[in-house]
Design an enzyme around this catalytic site. Structure first.
Site, PDB file in Angstrom:
ATOM      1  NE  ARG A 133      38.176  -5.444  73.886  1.00 41.43           N
ATOM      2  CZ  ARG A 133      38.820  -6.395  74.533  1.00 41.43           C
ATOM      3  NH1 ARG A 133      39.642  -6.078  75.514  1.00 41.43           N
ATOM      4  NH2 ARG A 133      38.641  -7.641  74.200  1.00 41.43           N
ATOM      5  CE  LYS A 155      32.113  12.187  60.749  1.00 41.10           C
ATOM      6  NZ  LYS A 155      31.464  12.686  59.522  1.00 41.10           N
ATOM      7  CD  GLU A 197      37.101  19.350  53.452  1.00 40.46           C
ATOM      8  OE1 GLU A 197      36.022  19.789  53.885  1.00 40.46           O
ATOM      9  OE2 GLU A 197      37.246  18.176  53.054  1.00 40.46           O
ATOM     10  CE  LYS A 239      35.382  18.201  62.080  1.00 34.68           C
ATOM     11  NZ  LYS A 239      36.029  17.340  61.129  1.00 34.68           N
ATOM     12  CD  GLU A 249      27.849  12.626  59.809  1.00 31.39           C
ATOM     13  OE1 GLU A 249      29.070  12.793  59.939  1.00 31.39           O
ATOM     14  OE2 GLU A 249      27.319  12.259  58.762  1.00 31.39           O
ATOM     15  NE  ARG A 255      31.701  15.114  62.930  1.00 30.55           N
ATOM     16  CZ  ARG A 255      32.731  14.668  63.610  1.00 30.55           C
ATOM     17  NH1 ARG A 255      32.574  14.354  64.880  1.00 30.55           N
ATOM     18  NH2 ARG A 255      33.919  14.540  63.058  1.00 30.55           N
ATOM     19  CG  ASN A 259      29.605  14.765  55.639  1.00 28.69           C
ATOM     20  OD1 ASN A 259      30.805  14.580  55.570  1.00 28.69           O
ATOM     21  ND2 ASN A 259      28.859  14.260  56.593  1.00 28.69           N
ATOM     22  CG  HIS A 262      32.470  15.876  52.258  1.00 24.72           C
ATOM     23  ND1 HIS A 262      32.410  17.248  52.236  1.00 24.72           N
ATOM     24  CD2 HIS A 262      33.625  15.572  52.914  1.00 24.72           C
ATOM     25  CE1 HIS A 262      33.480  17.745  52.858  1.00 24.72           C
ATOM     26  NE2 HIS A 262      34.218  16.751  53.263  1.00 24.72           N
ATOM     27  CG  HIS A 266      33.115  10.733  50.113  1.00 23.03           C
ATOM     28  ND1 HIS A 266      32.457  10.547  51.297  1.00 23.03           N
ATOM     29  CD2 HIS A 266      34.201  11.491  50.411  1.00 23.03           C
ATOM     30  CE1 HIS A 266      33.120  11.161  52.283  1.00 23.03           C
ATOM     31  NE2 HIS A 266      34.178  11.741  51.760  1.00 23.03           N
ATOM     32  CG  HIS A 279      38.951  14.514  50.773  1.00 27.38           C
ATOM     33  ND1 HIS A 279      37.861  13.680  50.627  1.00 27.38           N
ATOM     34  CD2 HIS A 279      38.619  15.399  51.758  1.00 27.38           C
ATOM     35  CE1 HIS A 279      36.930  14.043  51.492  1.00 27.38           C
ATOM     36  NE2 HIS A 279      37.368  15.072  52.192  1.00 27.38           N
TER      37      HIS A 279
HETATM   38  P1  NAD Z   1      47.292  13.617  52.708  1.00 33.68           P
HETATM   39  O1  NAD Z   1      47.367  13.165  54.098  1.00 33.68           O
HETATM   40  O2  NAD Z   1      47.408  12.608  51.630  1.00 33.68           O
HETATM   41  O3  NAD Z   1      48.384  14.736  52.505  1.00 33.68           O
HETATM   42  C1  NAD Z   1      48.498  15.333  51.255  1.00 33.68           C
HETATM   43  C2  NAD Z   1      49.935  15.280  50.717  1.00 33.68           C
HETATM   44  O4  NAD Z   1      50.691  16.310  51.317  1.00 33.68           O
HETATM   45  C3  NAD Z   1      50.665  13.992  50.970  1.00 33.68           C
HETATM   46  O5  NAD Z   1      51.467  13.733  49.841  1.00 33.68           O
HETATM   47  C4  NAD Z   1      51.550  14.327  52.167  1.00 33.68           C
HETATM   48  O6  NAD Z   1      52.691  13.530  52.211  1.00 33.68           O
HETATM   49  C5  NAD Z   1      51.895  15.756  51.872  1.00 33.68           C
HETATM   50  N1  NAD Z   1      52.210  16.601  53.003  1.00 33.68           N
HETATM   51  C6  NAD Z   1      51.623  16.611  54.220  1.00 33.68           C
HETATM   52  N2  NAD Z   1      52.060  17.643  54.927  1.00 33.68           N
HETATM   53  C7  NAD Z   1      52.963  18.290  54.172  1.00 33.68           C
HETATM   54  C8  NAD Z   1      53.763  19.460  54.351  1.00 33.68           C
HETATM   55  N3  NAD Z   1      53.655  20.203  55.442  1.00 33.68           N
HETATM   56  N4  NAD Z   1      54.585  19.830  53.357  1.00 33.68           N
HETATM   57  C9  NAD Z   1      54.650  19.112  52.198  1.00 33.68           C
HETATM   58  N5  NAD Z   1      53.923  18.021  51.961  1.00 33.68           N
HETATM   59  C10 NAD Z   1      53.073  17.625  52.940  1.00 33.68           C
HETATM   60  O7  NAD Z   1      45.901  14.381  52.413  1.00 33.68           O
HETATM   61  P2  NAD Z   1      45.050  15.475  53.191  1.00 33.68           P
HETATM   62  O8  NAD Z   1      44.491  16.322  52.136  1.00 33.68           O
HETATM   63  O9  NAD Z   1      45.773  16.084  54.302  1.00 33.68           O
HETATM   64  O10 NAD Z   1      43.883  14.602  53.840  1.00 33.68           O
HETATM   65  C11 NAD Z   1      42.966  13.917  53.043  1.00 33.68           C
HETATM   66  C12 NAD Z   1      42.388  12.774  53.847  1.00 33.68           C
HETATM   67  O11 NAD Z   1      41.711  13.307  54.978  1.00 33.68           O
HETATM   68  C13 NAD Z   1      41.376  11.968  53.083  1.00 33.68           C
HETATM   69  O12 NAD Z   1      41.639  10.599  53.284  1.00 33.68           O
HETATM   70  C14 NAD Z   1      40.052  12.336  53.726  1.00 33.68           C
HETATM   71  O13 NAD Z   1      39.109  11.304  53.659  1.00 33.68           O
HETATM   72  C15 NAD Z   1      40.474  12.626  55.115  1.00 33.68           C
HETATM   73  N6  NAD Z   1      39.559  13.506  55.842  1.00 33.68           N
HETATM   74  C16 NAD Z   1      39.179  13.109  57.072  1.00 33.68           C
HETATM   75  C17 NAD Z   1      38.338  13.909  57.816  1.00 33.68           C
HETATM   76  C18 NAD Z   1      37.971  13.515  59.217  1.00 33.68           C
HETATM   77  O14 NAD Z   1      37.112  14.166  59.811  1.00 33.68           O
HETATM   78  N7  NAD Z   1      38.608  12.512  59.772  1.00 33.68           N
HETATM   79  C19 NAD Z   1      37.891  15.134  57.293  1.00 33.68           C
HETATM   80  C20 NAD Z   1      38.320  15.507  56.032  1.00 33.68           C
HETATM   81  C21 NAD Z   1      39.169  14.672  55.316  1.00 33.68           C
HETATM   82  N1  GLY Z   2      34.720  16.083  57.890  1.00 34.79           N
HETATM   83  C1  GLY Z   2      33.394  15.802  58.338  1.00 34.79           C
HETATM   84  C2  GLY Z   2      33.297  15.568  59.789  1.00 34.79           C
HETATM   85  O1  GLY Z   2      34.254  15.621  60.515  1.00 34.79           O
HETATM   86  O2  GLY Z   2      32.222  15.296  60.259  1.00 34.79           O
END
Ligand code: NAD
Ligand code: GLY
Length: 383
Positions: A133, A155, A197, A239, A249, A255, A259, A262, A266, A279
């Site tokens: 939890r 998130k 972003e 942010k 949100e 918040r 998006n 997005h 998405h 993404h």
């Molecule tokens: P990712 O985590 O897949 O990383 C991208 C790639 O880069 C991967 O292959 C990873 O192994 C590699 N990598 C990571 N760090 C590295 C480094 N320093 N050097 C070399 N390679 C490296 O993708 P991302 O773009 O970081 O994140 C995308 C995800 O984030 C999506 O799932 C999206 O939905 C999510 N997201 C979440 C939020 C939130 O608020 N929680 C906001 C935006 C995006």
């Molecule tokens: N990436 C959108 C949020 O964090 O709300």
């Protein structure tokens, strides 16, 4: 007499900069700077009292795990290395992570460290939200996207095959440590995806930052550390302000404006099985489409749309919907977005550059036309 010692000239890294996400008793610090990941003093005060587990992925582990091990020291109870990529941000990966937590007997006093990009951060955060939890977790983002967006704000989620981020929870990290040096090893496409972003923050609420980004696009493209640190800092400041004002949100809250692009993005990711677009790339296309729709509503002008497309292009980002995709399918996917209300699609659009709103103030025909025109422009070109 012995010759004087030669001291190699080095530009010392700037001291780390910190921000607070103000959320009452759940407030936390974001620390941004260079060389932080291997610095025990940066991390130690935030590790809590119990055991520490690290979750990372197979690309990041060989690059940065040793540095982190050194900083965590004897408290490290286990390391779990996840498979790489968005297609693994799912319930199956999460179930394997729970098995690891069971085997490690991680107690409620424990802390999970998410070392990697947004995929690692989102899965680890959701595991932390649900394990017994809720346990503490710390974000150690190593992609630009994760440093400016996903690591901040709490998130957490995994994808369902028919919908992105459909299974998740709000669970704030206890600390975020963004080591700018890790961005040096990011592949060019991933780096550009993160810039999408960054651009978002200027477009939705910080015209001054948008202008700064326009001026420094070339230096940012070249990953100049001082510019990068400033861009990460200003993105996180934006942010943090939004999350403090509207953590969950809520309806009518600010918040949702994060998006921008997005809902389109998405749908593009889902329609292409999470394999075609990164993404941030899908968000870049979505922001260009949102700008186009805003123009059709008379809110921004054609020159501003063209300028945005040009900037996205210069940063190595796509701006069009692949011609092979079907607009009706995309619209159907957009209807399933979490922001839809009463079956109506709601989109973040631009009242002007630097001011966004969440609206359903457009007709289905206008939305269809924006998608159709983009597909037509894409034709055989890269999208
Ligand atoms: P990712 O985590 O897949 O990383 C991208 C790639 O880069 C991967 O292959 C990873 O192994 C590699 N990598 C990571 N760090 C590295 C480094 N320093 N050097 C070399 N390679 C490296 O993708 P991302 O773009 O970081 O994140 C995308 C995800 O984030 C999506 O799932 C999206 O939905 C999510 N997201 C979440 C939020 C939130 O608020 N929680 C906001 C935006 C995006
Ligand atoms: N990436 C959108 C949020 O964090 O709300």
């Amino acid at each position: 007499m012995a010759p004087p010692a030669v001291i190699p000239f080095q530009i010392p890294p700037m001291p780390a900069r910190s921000l607070t996400v103000e959320l009452g008793e759940r407030s936390y610090t974001i620390c941004i700077g260079r060389g932080l990941l291997g610095d025990p003093q940066a991390l130690a005060p935030h590790l809590g009292r119990g055991a520490v587990g690290v979750v990372t992925d197979a690309t990041v582990a060989p690059l940065y795990l040793d540095r982190l091990r050194g900083a965590v020291g004897e408290r490290l109870a286990f390391v779990e290395v996840l498979p790489v990529g968005e297609e693994h941000k799912n319930l199956a990966t999460l179930a394997r992570l729970y098995d690891v937590l069971i085997d490690a007997r991680l107690e409620r006093s424990g802390t999970l460290l998410a070392l990697g990009g947004g995929v690692v951060g989102d899965i680890t955060g959701f595991a932390a939200a649900t394990w017994q939890r809720g346990v503490r977790f710390i974000q150690l983002p190593t992609t630009l996207l994760a440093q400016v967006d996903s690591s901040v704000g709490g998130k957490t989620a995994v994808n369902h095959p028919r919908g992105k981020n459909m299974i998740g929870a709000f669970h704030q990290p206890a600390f975020v440590l963004a080591d700018i040096d890790t961005l040096r090893t990011l592949p060019a496409r991933e780096y550009a995806a993160g810039l999408a972003e960054v651009l978002k923050y200027g477009l939705i609420g910080d015209r001054e930052f948008h202008d700064w980004l326009q001026r420094h696009a070339a230096g940012l493209g070249a990953r100049e550390p001082e510019l990068l640190e400033e861009a990460v800092y200003r993105s996180c400041a934006n942010k943090a302000r939004v999350v403090a004002a509207d953590e969950r949100e809520g309806e009518g809250g600010v918040r949702a404006l994060l998006n921008l692009g997005h809902t389109f993005g998405h749908a593009l990711e889902t329609a292409t099985g999470y394999r075609h677009f990164l993404h941030g790339e899908a968000v870049a296309v979505g922001m260009a489409l949102a700008a186009e729709l805003s123009q059709r509503l008379g809110w921004i002008d054609a020159a501003e749309v063209a300028e945005l497309r040009g900037l996205l292009g210069r940063l190595g980002l796509p701006t069009e919907v692949p011609a092979s995709l079907d607009s009706a399918t995309l619209i159907e996917l957009m209807r399933g977005d979490k922001k839809s209300a009463g079956g109506r699609i709601r989109l973040v659009l631009l009242r002007r550059i630097g001011e966004a709103c969440l609206t359903s103030d457009f007709t289905p025909a206008q939305l269809q036309a924006v998608l159709d025109d983009s597909r037509a422009r894409a034709g055989g070109a890269r999208a």
